[in-house]
Write a protein that holds these residues in place. Structure first.
Motif, mmCIF file in Angstrom:
data_model
loop_
_atom_site.group_PDB
_atom_site.id
_atom_site.type_symbol
_atom_site.label_atom_id
_atom_site.label_comp_id
_atom_site.label_asym_id
_atom_site.label_seq_id
_atom_site.Cartn_x
_atom_site.Cartn_y
_atom_site.Cartn_z
ATOM 1 N N ALA A 210 0.823 -1.208 0.000
ATOM 2 C CA ALA A 210 0.000 0.000 0.000
ATOM 3 C C ALA A 210 0.859 1.260 0.000
ATOM 4 O O ALA A 210 1.792 1.388 0.800
ATOM 5 C CB ALA A 210 -0.925 -0.003 1.223
ATOM 6 N N HIS A 229 -0.841 -4.410 3.515
ATOM 7 C CA HIS A 229 -1.953 -4.224 2.593
ATOM 8 C C HIS A 229 -1.455 -3.781 1.229
ATOM 9 O O HIS A 229 -0.244 -3.700 0.998
ATOM 10 C CB HIS A 229 -2.968 -3.273 3.218
ATOM 11 C CG HIS A 229 -3.526 -3.816 4.496
ATOM 12 N ND1 HIS A 229 -4.453 -4.836 4.523
ATOM 13 C CD2 HIS A 229 -3.222 -3.547 5.789
ATOM 14 C CE1 HIS A 229 -4.718 -5.149 5.784
ATOM 15 N NE2 HIS A 229 -3.982 -4.391 6.578
ATOM 16 N N THR A 232 -3.646 0.237 -3.909
ATOM 17 C CA THR A 232 -4.935 0.300 -4.592
ATOM 18 C C THR A 232 -4.858 1.037 -5.923
ATOM 19 O O THR A 232 -5.805 0.978 -6.712
ATOM 20 C CB THR A 232 -5.985 0.966 -3.685
ATOM 21 O OG1 THR A 232 -5.539 2.288 -3.331
ATOM 22 C CG2 THR A 232 -6.181 0.153 -2.411
ATOM 23 N N LEU A 294 -7.438 -5.000 7.947
ATOM 24 C CA LEU A 294 -7.911 -4.255 6.775
ATOM 25 C C LEU A 294 -8.716 -3.037 7.211
ATOM 26 O O LEU A 294 -8.576 -1.949 6.629
ATOM 27 C CB LEU A 294 -8.744 -5.173 5.881
ATOM 28 C CG LEU A 294 -9.244 -4.586 4.562
ATOM 29 C CD1 LEU A 294 -9.341 -5.668 3.498
ATOM 30 C CD2 LEU A 294 -10.606 -3.911 4.710
ATOM 31 N N GLN A 297 -6.390 -0.354 8.270
ATOM 32 C CA GLN A 297 -5.775 0.281 7.099
ATOM 33 C C GLN A 297 -6.759 1.260 6.460
ATOM 34 O O GLN A 297 -6.384 2.382 6.075
ATOM 35 C CB GLN A 297 -5.357 -0.773 6.080
ATOM 36 C CG GLN A 297 -4.782 -0.220 4.783
ATOM 37 C CD GLN A 297 -3.431 0.438 4.959
ATOM 38 O OE1 GLN A 297 -2.650 0.001 5.802
ATOM 39 N NE2 GLN A 297 -3.144 1.478 4.190
ATOM 40 N N HIS A 344 -12.434 2.988 1.460
ATOM 41 C CA HIS A 344 -11.048 2.515 1.460
ATOM 42 C C HIS A 344 -10.972 1.004 1.704
ATOM 43 O O HIS A 344 -10.073 0.336 1.169
ATOM 44 C CB HIS A 344 -10.232 3.291 2.485
ATOM 45 C CG HIS A 344 -9.971 4.708 2.088
ATOM 46 N ND1 HIS A 344 -9.101 5.041 1.091
ATOM 47 C CD2 HIS A 344 -10.502 5.887 2.532
ATOM 48 C CE1 HIS A 344 -9.073 6.358 0.939
ATOM 49 N NE2 HIS A 344 -9.919 6.888 1.799
ATOM 50 N N GLN A 348 -9.248 -1.823 -1.006
ATOM 51 C CA GLN A 348 -8.369 -2.927 -0.624
ATOM 52 C C GLN A 348 -8.949 -4.269 -1.074
ATOM 53 O O GLN A 348 -8.237 -5.129 -1.598
ATOM 54 C CB GLN A 348 -8.142 -2.931 0.889
ATOM 55 C CG GLN A 348 -7.193 -1.862 1.385
ATOM 56 C CD GLN A 348 -5.762 -2.068 0.908
ATOM 57 O OE1 GLN A 348 -5.320 -3.196 0.711
ATOM 58 N NE2 GLN A 348 -5.039 -0.977 0.717
ATOM 59 N N THR A 351 -8.470 -4.619 -4.887
ATOM 60 C CA THR A 351 -7.098 -4.917 -5.290
ATOM 61 C C THR A 351 -6.727 -6.351 -4.936
ATOM 62 O O THR A 351 -6.057 -7.042 -5.717
ATOM 63 C CB THR A 351 -6.126 -3.934 -4.624
ATOM 64 O OG1 THR A 351 -6.600 -2.596 -4.807
ATOM 65 C CG2 THR A 351 -4.740 -4.051 -5.227
#
Length: 689
Positions: A210, A229, A232, A294, A297, A344, A348, A351
């Motif tokens: 990320a 992570h 994206t 997640l 994040q 967001h 994630q 992706t």
């Protein structure tokens, strides 16, 4: 690594503050003395040492503070750890006073064990077991004796095969069907199809960690916000069954315009999210709601984008109540900005789905390995991991490299990493989580600057690399855990081991069968020539280059020397004429190693024969895996990254001039790929001598 202190050595004089500081530093794993790449002994100044010790959380400015810090370390040394790490077949020593333990395996089976002299008998089942010692609970991680090998991965019908694949820069890829301003996972999926059809079993990629969401700067894949992570910016909604993004962008340019492209892509993702129907949104929310990491994040990304709009570019500059990821302030923000956090989390999810799709596509196409992931050595000091993992990360310190002939002033990568004490205190949870995340969607993992498992050059914030010191890490534990996680994932481990290795490092890798990197440019014989193909070890990855080295065509043409001259980066006392003369001599050495016959050496402006010969060279090596950067397959002269530069060179910005599928139809390029594939399928060259 420095040798362990002598337990019989006399205690430092409490009336000697310098001796107390040196002893404290040694207990913390700091090397006061070290040896540079030229073999010269160096000593870290007491001033620099004190700054680093203080940043590690142990005050040392007065004799009283030094005494208290020593006492804290002594208490920690007597305490049972949160995790013990061992290997199958090896007994594990415990405090001699312990006589009984209860072990619960991962499958729930428990047994009581009598300890003899405080030693836990060997366990033959790899995994994470719970151990109870008189009410104290800890985890016992039992690693296999070695990492998975190609023999483990290949089916019986393919045993003994030597594999190959390209290394690609995902953003550099172009597709005939796409109007994107840079390559995404959709272009990566197309690259997988193209190379699988040509015999490749692997495709290496740079880190997909990320970055800062929607930010059009700081786009190096080796300076991520989080290693847990994903980036994206690489999302391709079509791989998850959603409409592709509509990006109004300039695409016919040789360089990626990240400053405009990333905000546009971020805005397009938000438009896609806002247009999702309720059922789809509910499904995605259901798949992400229970993933605590997640969600954290996603919260960071929502906080970061919110505060960047207000000019706060570091989480350390946020209001104090938001700097604690577990605090009430962060929880309140998550409630009042739930839609932003959900967005967001969606990016994630999107992706991850795309990366899973690419790996599944590679395996379905017959690739034995598929994607070879890359694990960056550190993270941005203002990123998500530094915020979410406070206490487990180095604080007030950055990592880099000491001064050496290639960098007389040293290097400060302005990254942070795990704290050795923090890792041990948390039972290595962040290290395990990071490895698990990286291995979850790939068939192999390259560990960038693998020496970091043994030691890192740490630098106090605000100071130069010359004020740093080597900090030791629990190498044996970290390596065993990497092997255990690779075993659980059924994936290969590749150690980036270029440079001067710490004592015992290479032997430990060899014992556990990790693949090491053997890059053509650095594989020199005693006479300064290049080693023969047959001299590459079987447990290695033979490579024509990396993203940080000159391409074959660029080296042959002297393009790297152009850059070195223009940026005043030639070695001290070396003129351009000197460099050209040395390169001309080296061309002869390389050509002799690649051909073994009297074939006339090509002129500097004719690298095509050298490209084919170099690819054949690594193809004929006994190395289990051969990797060729896409630039070497296509014959490009420019390298993706020039180490030691930021804006002077277009690092991480280059794009292919045309779609990859068109490139691979070129007769010369097709001939190179066939040469590499045929060399891999044929017998390996025997060792020289």
């Amino acid at each position: 690594m420095e040798p362990s202190p002598d337990p019989c050595a006399p205690a430092p004089d409490p009336g000697n503050p310098a001796a107390l500081l040196h002893d404290l530093a040694q207990e913390l794993g700091l090397s006061r003395h070290w040896r540079d790449v030229e073999g010269r002994d160096q000593t870290v100044s007491d001033t620099a040492l004190a700054r680093i010790v203080t940043a590690l959380g142990y005050p040392c400015d007065t004799p009283q503070a030094l005494a208290r810090s020593h006492a804290r370390l002594a208490v920690a040394a007597r305490s049972l750890p949160a995790m013990l790490v061992t290997e199958v077949g090896r007994p594990t020593p415990l405090p001699a006073s312990l006589t009984h333990a209860r072990i619960t395996a991962e499958n729930g089976e428990a047994q009581d064990i009598t300890l003899e002299a405080g030693v836990l008998p060997a366990i033959d089942t790899p995994g994470y077991h719970r151990v109870s010692l008189y009410g104290h609970e800890l985890t016992l991680a039992v690693a296999p004796a070695r990492s998975p090998t190609l023999t483990d991965l290949l089916p019986e019908a393919r045993q003994g095969e030597r594999l190959w694949g390209p290394a690609v820069q995902i953003p550099a890829l172009r597709s005939a069907r796409s109007g994107r301003p840079y390559g995404t996972l959709a272009e990566l999926a197309e690259a997988v199809d193209l190379f699988a059809a040509r015999g490749a079993d692997a495709l290496a990629i740079n880190p997909v960690h990320a970055l800062f969401a929607g930010l059009g700067e700081g786009y190096s894949p080796y300076s991520p916000s989080s290693r847990l992570h994903l980036n994206t910016a690489l999302a391709a909604p079509e791989l998850a069954g959603l409409p592709p993004l509509d990006l109004d962008a300039e695409i016919d340019t040789p360089f990626i315009g990240w400053k405009k492209a990333l905000p546009r892509q971020h805005a397009a993702l938000r438009a896609l999210f806002d247009a999702l129907d309720p059922a789809t949104r509910a499904r995605i929310a259901g798949e992400t709601a229970d993933n605590e990491s997640l969600q954290r994040q996603a919260l960071f990304d929502a906080l970061d984008t919110h505060h960047r709009a207000k000019g706060r570019t570091r989480w350390q500059d946020w209001p104090a109540k938001l700097r604690d990821p577990d605090g009430k302030g962060a929880a309140h923000f998550a409630e009042t900005h739930a839609e932003d956090v959900a967005f967001h989390a969606f990016t994630q999810w999107l992706t991850a789905k795309g990366l899973e799709s690419v790996q599944a596509r590679a395996k379905a196409a017959g690739m034995a390995i598929g994607l070879v992931g890359d694990l960056a050595v550190g993270v941005h000091t203002a990123g998500a991991d530094a915020w979410a993992l406070q206490g487990a990360m180095l604080e007030g310190l950055t990592i880099g490299a000491p001064p050496d002939p290639l960098g007389p002033l040293g290097q400060n990568w302005t990254l942070t990493g795990f704290s050795p004490q923090g890792l041990q205190r948390t039972g290595y949870a962040p290290w395990i989580a990071m490895l698990r995340a990286a291995l979850s969607r790939t068939g192999a993992l390259r560990i960038d600057h693998a020496f970091g498992m043994a030691r890192l050059w740490v630098i106090p914030e605000g100071h130069g690399p010359e004020d740093g010191a080597y900090l030791s890490y629990p190498f044996e534990d970290m390596l065993r855990l990497a092997v255990l996680e690779a075993h659980r994932a059924g994936a290969l481990l590749i150690a980036e081991n270029l440079g001067t290795a710490p004592f015992g490092f290479l032997g430990a890798l060899e014992e556990r069968r990790l693949l090491d990197m053997r890059v053509l440019w650095f594989e020199r014989a005693a006479d300064e020539g290049f080693i023969g193909a047959g001299d590459y070890p079987a447990d290695s990855v033979a490579m024509t280059g990396t993203h940080d080295t000159a391409t074959i065509a660029g080296w042959w043409r002297g393009r790297d020397l152009d850059w070195a001259h223009d940026l005043s980066r030639l070695p001290e006392g070396t003129t351009r004429a000197d460099a050209d003369a040395k390169r001309d001599w080296d061309r002869g050495l390389l050509w002799a190693s690649l051909t073994h016959d009297a074939t006339p050496r090509p002129e500097p402006d004719d690298p095509a024969p050298v490209l084919k010969a170099a690819l054949t060279h690594i193809g004929k090596s006994p190395a289990g895996l051969a990797i060729a950067p896409l630039e070497d397959i296509l014959g490009e002269s420019e390298q993706p990254n020039l180490p030691g530069t930021v804006t002077e060179h277009p690092n991480w910005r280059r794009r292919l001039a045309r779609p990859l599928g068109e490139w691979l139809q070129d007769a010369q390029i097709a001939e190179r790929i066939t040469a590499l594939n045929d060399a891999r399928k044929g017998p390996a060259d025997p060792p020289s001598g």
